[in-house]
Write a protein that holds these residues in place. Structure first.
Motif, mmCIF file in Angstrom:
data_model
loop_
_atom_site.group_PDB
_atom_site.id
_atom_site.type_symbol
_atom_site.label_atom_id
_atom_site.label_comp_id
_atom_site.label_asym_id
_atom_site.label_seq_id
_atom_site.Cartn_x
_atom_site.Cartn_y
_atom_site.Cartn_z
ATOM 1 N N VAL A 151 0.837 -1.205 0.000
ATOM 2 C CA VAL A 151 0.000 0.000 0.000
ATOM 3 C C VAL A 151 0.870 1.253 0.000
ATOM 4 C CG1 VAL A 151 -1.720 1.325 1.281
ATOM 5 C CG2 VAL A 151 -1.938 -1.159 1.104
ATOM 6 N N SER A 152 1.897 1.231 0.836
ATOM 7 C CA SER A 152 2.805 2.389 0.892
ATOM 8 C C SER A 152 3.579 2.524 -0.406
ATOM 9 C CB SER A 152 3.776 2.240 2.065
ATOM 10 O OG SER A 152 3.076 2.322 3.286
ATOM 11 N N LEU A 153 4.032 1.404 -0.987
ATOM 12 C CA LEU A 153 4.749 1.475 -2.246
ATOM 13 C C LEU A 153 3.848 2.030 -3.344
ATOM 14 C CD1 LEU A 153 7.289 0.944 -3.849
ATOM 15 C CD2 LEU A 153 6.507 -1.425 -4.198
ATOM 16 N N SER A 154 2.591 1.642 -3.322
ATOM 17 C CA SER A 154 1.626 2.155 -4.290
ATOM 18 C C SER A 154 1.453 3.666 -4.136
ATOM 19 C CB SER A 154 0.288 1.439 -4.124
ATOM 20 O OG SER A 154 -0.685 2.019 -4.959
ATOM 21 N N GLN A 155 1.391 4.114 -2.876
ATOM 22 C CA GLN A 155 1.237 5.543 -2.632
ATOM 23 C C GLN A 155 2.478 6.324 -3.098
ATOM 24 O OE1 GLN A 155 -1.497 7.019 -1.621
ATOM 25 N NE2 GLN A 155 -0.603 9.088 -1.652
ATOM 26 N N VAL A 156 3.663 5.750 -2.887
ATOM 27 C CA VAL A 156 4.895 6.387 -3.348
ATOM 28 C C VAL A 156 4.861 6.540 -4.863
ATOM 29 C CG1 VAL A 156 7.387 6.061 -3.640
ATOM 30 C CG2 VAL A 156 6.317 5.666 -1.402
ATOM 31 N N LEU A 157 4.506 5.460 -5.556
ATOM 32 C CA LEU A 157 4.450 5.518 -7.019
ATOM 33 C C LEU A 157 3.457 6.567 -7.490
ATOM 34 C CD1 LEU A 157 5.462 4.275 -9.672
ATOM 35 C CD2 LEU A 157 3.551 2.653 -9.505
ATOM 36 N N LYS A 158 2.309 6.621 -6.819
ATOM 37 C CA LYS A 158 1.279 7.591 -7.180
ATOM 38 C C LYS A 158 1.810 9.022 -7.034
ATOM 39 C CE LYS A 158 -3.323 9.143 -5.689
ATOM 40 N NZ LYS A 158 -2.904 10.459 -5.156
ATOM 41 N N GLU A 159 2.468 9.309 -5.925
ATOM 42 C CA GLU A 159 2.980 10.660 -5.700
ATOM 43 C C GLU A 159 4.062 11.026 -6.721
ATOM 44 O OE1 GLU A 159 1.564 12.654 -3.833
ATOM 45 O OE2 GLU A 159 0.493 11.479 -2.344
ATOM 46 N N LEU A 160 4.944 10.053 -7.055
ATOM 47 C CA LEU A 160 6.011 10.344 -8.004
ATOM 48 C C LEU A 160 5.465 10.562 -9.408
ATOM 49 C CD1 LEU A 160 8.806 7.840 -6.849
ATOM 50 C CD2 LEU A 160 8.478 10.230 -6.194
ATOM 51 N N ILE A 161 4.451 9.756 -9.795
ATOM 52 C CA ILE A 161 3.844 9.914 -11.125
ATOM 53 C C ILE A 161 3.115 11.253 -11.209
ATOM 54 C CG2 ILE A 161 2.080 9.015 -12.677
ATOM 55 C CD1 ILE A 161 4.657 7.436 -12.760
ATOM 56 N N GLU A 162 2.366 11.587 -10.184
ATOM 57 C CA GLU A 162 1.637 12.857 -10.201
ATOM 58 C C GLU A 162 2.603 14.040 -10.267
ATOM 59 O OE1 GLU A 162 -0.991 13.114 -6.914
ATOM 60 O OE2 GLU A 162 -2.431 11.649 -7.716
ATOM 61 N N ASN A 163 3.706 13.950 -9.557
ATOM 62 C CA ASN A 163 4.699 15.032 -9.599
ATOM 63 C C ASN A 163 5.280 15.171 -11.003
ATOM 64 O OD1 ASN A 163 6.629 16.933 -8.018
ATOM 65 N ND2 ASN A 163 7.993 15.601 -9.174
ATOM 66 N N ALA A 164 5.542 14.045 -11.663
ATOM 67 C CA ALA A 164 6.078 14.093 -13.031
ATOM 68 C C ALA A 164 5.073 14.703 -13.991
ATOM 69 C CB ALA A 164 6.475 12.694 -13.477
ATOM 70 N N CYS A 165 3.797 14.366 -13.812
ATOM 71 C CA CYS A 165 2.757 14.933 -14.682
ATOM 72 C C CYS A 165 2.664 16.452 -14.518
ATOM 73 C CB CYS A 165 1.406 14.281 -14.379
ATOM 74 S SG CYS A 165 1.304 12.536 -14.878
ATOM 75 N N GLN A 166 2.875 16.919 -13.287
ATOM 76 C CA GLN A 166 2.748 18.350 -13.010
ATOM 77 C C GLN A 166 3.970 19.145 -13.466
ATOM 78 O OE1 GLN A 166 0.403 20.354 -11.676
ATOM 79 N NE2 GLN A 166 -1.110 18.695 -11.639
ATOM 80 N N HIS A 167 5.178 18.579 -13.323
ATOM 81 C CA HIS A 167 6.383 19.388 -13.462
ATOM 82 C C HIS A 167 7.371 18.912 -14.533
ATOM 83 C CE1 HIS A 167 5.217 21.399 -9.744
ATOM 84 N NE2 HIS A 167 5.126 20.222 -9.146
ATOM 85 N N ALA A 168 7.400 17.628 -14.840
ATOM 86 C CA ALA A 168 8.506 17.091 -15.641
ATOM 87 C C ALA A 168 8.512 17.600 -17.070
ATOM 88 C CB ALA A 168 8.473 15.565 -15.631
ATOM 89 N N PHE A 169 7.341 17.883 -17.642
ATOM 90 C CA PHE A 169 7.291 18.185 -19.074
ATOM 91 C C PHE A 169 6.772 19.588 -19.361
ATOM 92 C CE2 PHE A 169 6.872 13.597 -18.507
ATOM 93 C CZ PHE A 169 7.860 13.114 -19.355
ATOM 94 N N THR A 170 6.899 20.503 -18.408
ATOM 95 C CA THR A 170 6.351 21.850 -18.600
ATOM 96 C C THR A 170 7.081 22.630 -19.689
ATOM 97 O OG1 THR A 170 7.777 22.605 -16.798
ATOM 98 C CG2 THR A 170 5.502 22.029 -16.238
ATOM 99 N N ASP A 171 8.410 22.440 -19.799
ATOM 100 C CA ASP A 171 9.189 23.218 -20.764
ATOM 101 C C ASP A 171 9.831 22.346 -21.838
ATOM 102 O OD1 ASP A 171 8.685 25.612 -19.377
ATOM 103 O OD2 ASP A 171 10.326 25.185 -17.980
ATOM 104 N N THR A 172 9.353 21.140 -22.017
ATOM 105 C CA THR A 172 9.988 20.242 -22.981
ATOM 106 C C THR A 172 9.345 20.375 -24.356
ATOM 107 O OG1 THR A 172 10.630 17.947 -23.405
ATOM 108 C CG2 THR A 172 8.439 18.319 -22.484
ATOM 109 N N THR A 173 10.124 20.052 -25.381
ATOM 110 C CA THR A 173 9.611 20.040 -26.757
ATOM 111 C C THR A 173 9.666 18.634 -27.347
ATOM 112 O OG1 THR A 173 11.827 20.579 -27.571
ATOM 113 C CG2 THR A 173 10.348 22.436 -27.152
ATOM 114 N N ALA A 174 9.806 17.616 -26.488
ATOM 115 C CA ALA A 174 9.909 16.229 -26.955
ATOM 116 C C ALA A 174 8.608 15.807 -27.647
ATOM 117 C CB ALA A 174 10.210 15.306 -25.774
ATOM 118 N N ASP A 175 8.754 15.076 -28.722
ATOM 119 C CA ASP A 175 7.582 14.585 -29.453
ATOM 120 C C ASP A 175 6.836 13.545 -28.633
ATOM 121 O OD1 ASP A 175 8.253 16.226 -31.561
ATOM 122 O OD2 ASP A 175 9.443 14.676 -32.553
#
Length: 575
Positions: free
Chosen positions: A458-482
């Motif tokens: 359950v905790s591992l699932s929550q960790v994955l959820k938080e890391l994925i959500e953070n990537a969705c919010q911040h990882a690709f804000t300034d990227t031009t990758a196809d």
């Protein structure tokens, strides 16, 4: 004697007395290719020039250094008996007589050159005299002059005053103070010097001079080349402003000579001003400190009340978060706020109140005139100690909050089991699938599909959820990758499981990576984000799963997060 006149007298006295002279013969200038020009002066003509303990002093010497530069010649300056000096020039043992006024007899043996000194002929009167301000005011008065002097020549033709001959300057000033004459006419420099030297009081000089008398230098009759050289030097000093500046310097001193009695009185006044200034500064400092302490105490009380209310609200929310998320994020959220409150804050308020009390005592003693330097130093020492105790109290707050975090962070409905890591990660991604689809991000899981863990899914699932959500919010804000990709790779050693999440996004600066796991840190403040996602993941990884997380920028762009987890997690003691 008004302040301006006193200031002039001391300035003249200090400057002529402190002229740095080291020998009976002075040398100025550096030109050694030609013989020096020898200037002979009067050893008894203060303050223009005189000998004191065998050392030349006076105003004239201060001009010679500049004169040597203007002439580009070395100058030797000697003082001696004035009559002997005149004979020495005629005999070729000297070249120039320093202050030498022309008359019919002298013009038979000497040629004259304009000098650099201009004498102000001034009227000296008693300090309480309010009627004599200029030459016209002398009508009907008695004015003292030295027989044969330049002031006699001026007053005999340009004034209706009765001239009274005095033996010398000191005799004239004494007769002025005795009321035998109404004024004494003489050179201002000489008169001021005599007043200073003899500690005379009750005399002032009229501000505006009655005449200006240029001085001259004398050379042996027929020394035309030398006379022309001296004249050119004066002209150079006049054209470049040196001559005017030096005359203003000597005529503009505004200081006052202090007798021993007045010097003691001055020291007393300075000491009194110092004491009053110290008391004033102390009172101002106390008022400032008192206000700061009051403001700080009030702010701490208000903050404590507000934070206690916030803590109460957070505690009420705790049960809902535990039920809906089944994780310990509540503890992290609560700890992020609760670190600002607790018993040590009360201790800090007490310390501030105590400091305020001591300030009141210091203020009382200051107003009563009882405050000593020792008391003030002791107060400062005690205040610094109180601030150290307050700091220690705040550090204690942090320790108590950490204990509170450990108490509440593991109260979710967590259970331990053995599970297939590859399969579980795929299942866990379902909870973030909608957000991934909306962001257009593809997640790829690579690695050994048979890897297993004995841990808390359950905790591992929550960790994955938080890391994925953070990537969705911040990882690709300034990227031009196809194509936006997050690659999750899993591997194991004998005791450790590695899970890496690498994206091809815009990456994160070093300063962001240093703070990204801190509570409430977010780059999206405008999006109403709490800034707790990575902090919650960090807490779960450390406190529940028994591992650690780190970040590194990818050379080709993007960011890689690495989870190092024990394959067999430590036992979690739930309360």
């Amino acid at each position: 004697m008004n302040c301006a006149h006193r200031l002039f007298y001391l300035g003249l006295w200090l400057c002529i007395a402190s002229t740095p002279i080291q020998a009976e013969t002075l040398s100025f200038g550096n030109n050694s290719e030609q013989p020096p020009i020898v200037f002979l002066g009067d050893q008894d003509y203060p303050p223009i020039e005189w000998l004191e303990n065998g050392e030349p002093r006076g105003i004239f010497a201060s001009f010679l250094e500049h004169y040597a530069t203007a002439l580009d010649r070395r100058i030797e300056y000697r003082l001696m008996n004035w009559h002997e000096a005149q004979k020495a020039v005629l005999a070729g043992k000297g070249d120039v007589l320093t202050v030498f006024s022309p008359n019919a007899e002298r013009e038979e043996h000497y040629d004259f050159v304009d000098s650099f000194l201009t004498f102000e002929i001034s009227l000296f009167v008693k300090s309480d005299n309010l009627t004599i301000h200029n030459l016209a005011d002398l009508s009907g008065t008695r004015t003292g002059v030295i027989k044969g002097s330049f002031p006699q020549k001026i007053l005999s033709t340009g004034s209706e005053t009765e001239l009274v001959f005095v033996q010398d300057h000191l005799d004239g000033f004494r007769r002025l103070l005795a009321g035998e004459i109404d004024a004494l006419a003489t050179t201002k420099w000489v008169g001021a010097y005599i007043i200073q030297k003899n500690r005379l009081e009750g005399i002032k000089f009229v501000t505006d001079p009655i005449a200006l008398k240029p001085s001259h230098m004398g050379v042996r009759k027929g020394e035309q080349a030398l006379a022309e050289l001296l004249t050119k030097g004066i002209e150079r000093m006049r054209s470049d402003g040196t001559l005017d500046a030096l005359n203003k310097q000597w005529s503009g001193y505004n200081m006052v000579y202090l007798t021993e009695h007045k010097l003691r009185q001055t020291y007393l006044n300075i000491a009194l001003v110092g004491v009053l200034l110290f008391i004033l500064i102390t009172l101002v400092a106390i008022n400032i400190l008192r206000k700061q302490v009051k403001d700080r105490t009030r702010s701490l009380r208000e903050a404590k009340q507000a934070l206690e209310e916030a803590l109460h609200d957070l505690i009420q929310t705790q049960a809902q978060l535990v039920q809906s998320e089944k994780m310990a994020a509540l503890g992290r959220i609560t700890a992020g706020v609760a670190h600002k409150i607790n018993t040590p804050i009360g201790n800090a308020i007490t310390l501030n109140s105590n400091l305020s009390h001591h300030l009141q005592l210091i203020e009382r003693d200051t107003q009563a005139g009882k405050l000593t330097q020792t008391q003030l130093n002791a107060f400062i020492t005690e205040s610094l100690e109180a601030l150290k105790l307050e700091e220690a109290a705040l550090y204690k707050t942090a320790r108590l909050v950490n204990d509170f975090k450990r108490l509440v962070a593991h109260q979710g409905q967590e259970h331990r089991e053995r599970f297939n890591l590859f399969e579980y990660l795929n299942v866990a991604l379902i909870q973030s699938q909608e957000q991934l689809s909306r962001a257009g991000i593809e997640v790829q899981i690579t690695g050994d599909k048979a890897l297993e863990m004995d841990s808390y899914p359950v905790s591992l699932s929550q960790v994955l959820k938080e890391l994925i959500e953070n990537a969705c919010q911040h990882a690709f804000t300034d990227t031009t990758a196809d194509q936006k990709v997050i690659e999750i790779a899993i591997s194991q050693t004998q005791t450790t499981t590695l899970i890496t999440l690498a994206d091809n996004g815009s990456g994160a600066p070093d300063e962001v990576q240093k703070k990204m796991f801190d509570p409430f840190f977010t780059g999206e403040a405008s999006m109403n984000r709490t800034g707790l996602g990575l902090s919650v993941a960090h807490s779960l990884i450390n406190d529940v799963l028994g591992g650690k997380i780190s970040s590194v920028s990818n050379p080709a762009g993007g960011l890689t997060l690495t989870l190092e987890l024990p394959t067999c997690a430590p036992t979690l003691h739930l309360l």
